[in-house]
Design an enzyme around this catalytic site. Structure first.
Site, PDB file in Angstrom:
ATOM      1  N   CYS A 216       0.828  -1.199   0.000  1.00  0.00           N
ATOM      2  CA  CYS A 216       0.000   0.000   0.000  1.00  0.00           C
ATOM      3  C   CYS A 216       0.868   1.256   0.000  1.00  0.00           C
ATOM      4  CB  CYS A 216      -0.930   0.008   1.214  1.00  0.00           C
ATOM      5  SG  CYS A 216      -2.002   1.459   1.279  1.00  0.00           S
TER       6      CYS A 216
ATOM      7  N   ARG B 147     -10.617  -4.863  -7.649  1.00  0.00           N
ATOM      8  CA  ARG B 147     -11.816  -4.066  -7.894  1.00  0.00           C
ATOM      9  C   ARG B 147     -12.785  -4.679  -8.897  1.00  0.00           C
ATOM     10  NH1 ARG B 147      -8.832  -1.673  -4.445  1.00  0.00           N
ATOM     11  NH2 ARG B 147      -9.682   0.140  -3.426  1.00  0.00           N
TER      12      ARG B 147
END
Length: 344
Positions: A115, A250
Site C-alpha cells: 500500500c 476491484r
C-alpha cells in the site's frame, strides 16, 4: 466488542512450521484485500458466489488490533477460507497479532508491503517497507515462530526508482530465506510513494507481468500469485499457465458476477449457485439475521450493487437499492423489490 485475552497474545510460541499448511490454501484464485470494501458483509456475499476463492480482510493495523475494539476481526464461519491482512512494521507486535488471528480461526496472515498511501507511509509500513528488506524478513520470521498459520506477503514489483529486477529479486530472496515466507502476492506495478494517489498507483505505473513470471522461474519452490489489471477469468487462466495463483481486486467487487464461474473454470468444481437471483435468495436469511442485530440494510447491500452488471435492468437495480436501502427500517423487501427490475 471483541475482547482478546492477554493469555492469547502472550502465549508461548508455536513450534509448527507455517509452510506445512501453506499448500492447503486455495491460492489459485483470491479476492484482494480492499480498504473500506472487503468487510465481513462483503466477504459473506462473495462466498455465495464462490466456495473456493480465498478471501482477504481489509488491512488491519497492529495498533488497531492490539488497542482497538477488535470488531474488524469478526467473521462468519461461512467465509472460510479467509486470510487476515496486517499492516505493521514491529516484529513483536505482528507476532502478537498473528497469535490473535490464529485464535480467531483465520486461515492465513498476510503482511501488507504494497500500500502506497501517505497515511500508511506515515506509519512506516506498506509499500515503503520494500526499502527495508531485512526488517520485513524479521517481521515474517517473528510471525512464523509465533503461529502455525501460513504467513504471506503482498507487495509490488518495486518502489520509486528502486524498480529493477535485481531489487525485487533481493527482496523476495531475503523474505524467503531470512523470514521463511513461502507465498508472495505480487502487484505487477511498482508504486510511486510520492506524487500519485493510491487510486492512481493502481492504474498509472505500467504493468509488468513478465517480471512476475521471471520470479516464478527463479524461485520455483515459492508460491507466486499475480495481482493487478486482471479483469476476466480468461486473463486468470492465461496467468495460471505461468504462476501459482491469481488475485483480482476491484473487478471482483464492482462486477462480482464473474466469481460465479470461478469454481467450475478454475477449480473443476461445481459452482455454488446457478443465477444471480439465487444469490439474492441465499443472502436473505443472513440479511434478516443481521437486521435483527442492529445492522442497517445499506451496510450489506452496498456490496451487492454490481451483481447484475451488464444485464437488462441492472441500472434500475442499483438505483432502487441506493435510494431505499438507506431508509430507516429498510428490510429485505427492498431487496426483493429491486430484484423485480431485473428482466429475466
Amino acid at each position: 466488542m471483541l475482547k482478546i485475552s492477554a493469555e492469547i497474545i502472550n502465549s508461548p510460541s508455536s513450534t509448527n512450521s507455517s509452510s506445512e499448511l501453506a499448500s492447503f490454501l486455495p491460492s489459485r484464485f483470491s479476492v484482494a484485500p480492499m480498504l473500506n470494501l472487503t468487510d465481513r458483509h462483503c466477504r459473506f456475499f462473495l462466498r455465495q458466489l464462490s466456495r473456493r476463492a480465498l478471501l482477504y480482510t481489509e488491512m488491519v493495523t497492529t495498533g488497531a488490533l492490539l488497542h482497538g475494539k477488535g470488531d474488524d476481526l469478526i467473521f462468519n464461519e461461512e467465509e472460510h477460507p479467509l486470510a487476515l491482512q496486517l499492516g505493521g512494521n514491529e516484529p513483536k507486535e505482528l507476532a502478537r497479532c498473528a497469535k490473535i488471528a490464529q485464535h480467531m480461526g483465520y486461515d492465513e496472515v498476510n503482511l501488507n508491503v504494497g500500500c502506497p498511501s501517505a497515511r500508511v507511509q506515515n506509519g512506516r509500513f506498506g509499500a515503503c517497507l520494500m526499502a527495508e528488506t531485512a526488517l520485513v524478513g524479521d517481521c515474517i520470521a517473528a510471525m512464523r515462530e509465533a503461529v502455525s498459520l501460513p504467513i504471506t506477503v503482498k507487495t509490488r514489483i518495486g518502489i520509486d526508482m528502486q524498480d529493477s529486477y535485481e531489487f525485487l529479486y533481493e527482496f523476495i530472496d531475503t523474505c524467503a530465506t531470512k523470514g521463511g515466507c513461502q507465498k508472495f502476492i505480487i502487484h505487477a506495478r511498482k508504486a510511486w510513494l510520492n506524487g500519485l494517489s493510491p487510486k492512481d498507483n493502481r492504474k498509472i505505473p505500467p504493468l509488468d507481468y513478465e517480471r512476475v513470471y521471471r520470479l516464478k522461474h527463479d524461485f520455483p519452490l515459492l508460491q507466486i500469485v499475480v495481482n493487478g489489471g486482471i479483469t476476466t477469468l480468461h486473463d486468470a487462466i492465461t496467468h495460471l499457465q505461468q504462476l501459482d495463483g491469481v488475485m483480482i481486486g476491484r473487478e471482483a467487487y464492482y462486477n462480482p458476477g464473474l466469481l460465479m464461474r470461478v469454481d467450475s473454470e478454475l477449480f473443476s468444481a461445481f459452482d455454488p449457485l446457478p443465477t444471480q437471483a439465487a444469490v439474492i435468495n441465499a443472502m436473505l436469511p443472513y440479511i434478516e439475521h443481521e437486521l435483527l442485530h442492529g445492522t442497517t440494510l445499506i451496510k450489506i447491500t452496498r456490496h451487492m450493487l454490481g451483481l447484475f452488471q451488464g444485464m437488462p435492468g441492472a441500472k434500475h437495480w442499483r438505483r432502487y437499492l441506493s435510494e431505499y436501502a438507506n431508509h430507516p427500517g429498510a428490510d429485505t423487501d427492498v431487496l426483493i423489490k429491486a430484484l423485480s427490475y431485473i428482466q429475466r
